[in-house]
Design a protein around this motif. Structure first.
Motif, PDB file in Angstrom:
ATOM      1  N   LEU A 132       0.791  -1.233   0.000  1.00  0.00           N
ATOM      2  CA  LEU A 132       0.000   0.000   0.000  1.00  0.00           C
ATOM      3  C   LEU A 132       0.817   1.273   0.000  1.00  0.00           C
ATOM      4  N   GLY A 133       2.118   1.194   0.241  1.00  0.00           N
ATOM      5  CA  GLY A 133       2.939   2.388   0.208  1.00  0.00           C
ATOM      6  C   GLY A 133       3.034   3.084   1.554  1.00  0.00           C
ATOM      7  N   ARG A 134       3.524   4.326   1.535  1.00  0.00           N
ATOM      8  CA  ARG A 134       3.843   5.065   2.758  1.00  0.00           C
ATOM      9  C   ARG A 134       2.600   5.318   3.616  1.00  0.00           C
ATOM     10  N   ASP A 135       1.478   5.605   3.005  1.00  0.00           N
ATOM     11  CA  ASP A 135       0.247   5.883   3.754  1.00  0.00           C
ATOM     12  C   ASP A 135      -0.586   4.622   3.935  1.00  0.00           C
ATOM     13  N   TRP A 136       0.092   3.514   4.167  1.00  0.00           N
ATOM     14  CA  TRP A 136      -0.596   2.226   4.212  1.00  0.00           C
ATOM     15  C   TRP A 136      -1.686   2.176   5.279  1.00  0.00           C
ATOM     16  N   CYS A 137      -1.465   2.864   6.417  1.00  0.00           N
ATOM     17  CA  CYS A 137      -2.440   2.759   7.512  1.00  0.00           C
ATOM     18  C   CYS A 137      -3.785   3.368   7.142  1.00  0.00           C
ATOM     19  N   LEU A 138      -3.823   4.225   6.126  1.00  0.00           N
ATOM     20  CA  LEU A 138      -5.072   4.809   5.663  1.00  0.00           C
ATOM     21  C   LEU A 138      -5.755   3.948   4.620  1.00  0.00           C
TER      22      LEU A 138
END
Length: 274
Positions: free
Chosen positions: A118-124
């Motif tokens: 999901l990349g750097r903003d995975w938690c979103l």
């Protein structure tokens, strides 16, 4: 055929049938074998991708990508009838996460898949990822159970491939009836060293120290809650009855670092003695 004819005198035609990605003894179908060979080669080529190689290198203990889990990914691809053009990073991470869901007892290690998928903003984006996982599962007809024999049949088609040398060590195997009490750390993702593992003899790197959680008490519960710095949508809660769970808040809830109370309706709490 009339009643006077003996059915034992008729020639027997054997066939090779493929069910859910695993062969069943019976016979041969040239096109089916050719298609399976294409799928296997496309999958092995995907494993050779530099990004996938880096991901696999960050799992030196093979906790989330040992040889059986990788074999399950190919079985899932076949059960979902993916086109060869769909043999991608995204499909691999979705299938690998589902395989971990099916086979692994510990929840923490598989979360390492999130930043890679999901990349750097995975938690979103975790919610969307889980929806895509469920779509893949539905596309497979909800047949996510894969036997060990089925995995070994997959490996036998290319028995000397390096992927099948990813044997998990005994101390990372077996059934985990009780989750070990280890500090929770966020998934590292690309660019960072794998976590330190004393039993496997992996060195500890300065760059891989887990983020130290900020502890506080929830007055409404006898539970300890860990707020992870710089992660407004991610918190870890340890309840009074043992175990931990990861709470992912919706992206519209941008909370400042502070003390918050998790309230649970009393009717949802277990009664004493139950």
């Amino acid at each position: 055929m009339n009643d006077s004819q003996d059915p034992t005198t008729f020639p027997v035609v054997t066939t090779q049938v493929e069910l859910g990605g695993c062969s069943r003894q019976g016979g041969g179908n040239g096109f089916l074998r050719f298609r399976q060979h294409e799928e296997l080669q496309a999958f092995l080529n995907l494993l050779e991708d530099s990004f996938v190689q880096e991901f696999l290198s960050k799992d030196p203990c093979f906790q989330i990508s040992d040889k059986y889990l990788l074999a399950m990914v190919l079985v899932y691809f076949q059960r979902a009838h993916l086109k060869l053009s769909e043999y991608t990073h995204s499909s691999l991470f979705l299938a690998l996460y589902l395989a971990n869901d099916m086979e692994e007892d510990l929840e923490g290690p598989k979360c390492e898949i999130f930043p890679w998928a999901l990349g750097r903003d995975w938690c979103l984006r975790v919610g969307k990822f889980l929806q895509q996982r469920d779509k893949l599962w539905a596309r497979m007809g909800f047949r996510a159970v894969v036997s060990r024999q089925c995995c070994e049949e997959v490996m036998a088609k290319e028995p000397f491939h390096w992927a099948w040398t990813r044997d998990r060590r005994p101390h990372h195997g077996g059934v985990q009836r009780v989750c070990p009490q280890v500090p929770f750390c966020l998934p590292r993702g690309p660019g960072l060293s794998p976590p330190h593992c004393s039993p496997c003899g992996l060195p500890q790197h300065r760059s891989c120290h887990p983020l130290k959680p900020v502890s506080f008490k929830c007055s409404s519960l006898t539970s300890e809650c860990h707020r992870l710095p710089s992660q407004n949508s991610l918190s870890v809660f340890k309840n009074a009855w043992g175990g931990e769970f990861l709470l992912v808040l919706p992206p519209q809830m941008q909370l400042e670092p502070d003390t918050y109370c998790l309230r649970i309706f009393p009717k949802l709490l277990p009664r004493p003695g139950h």
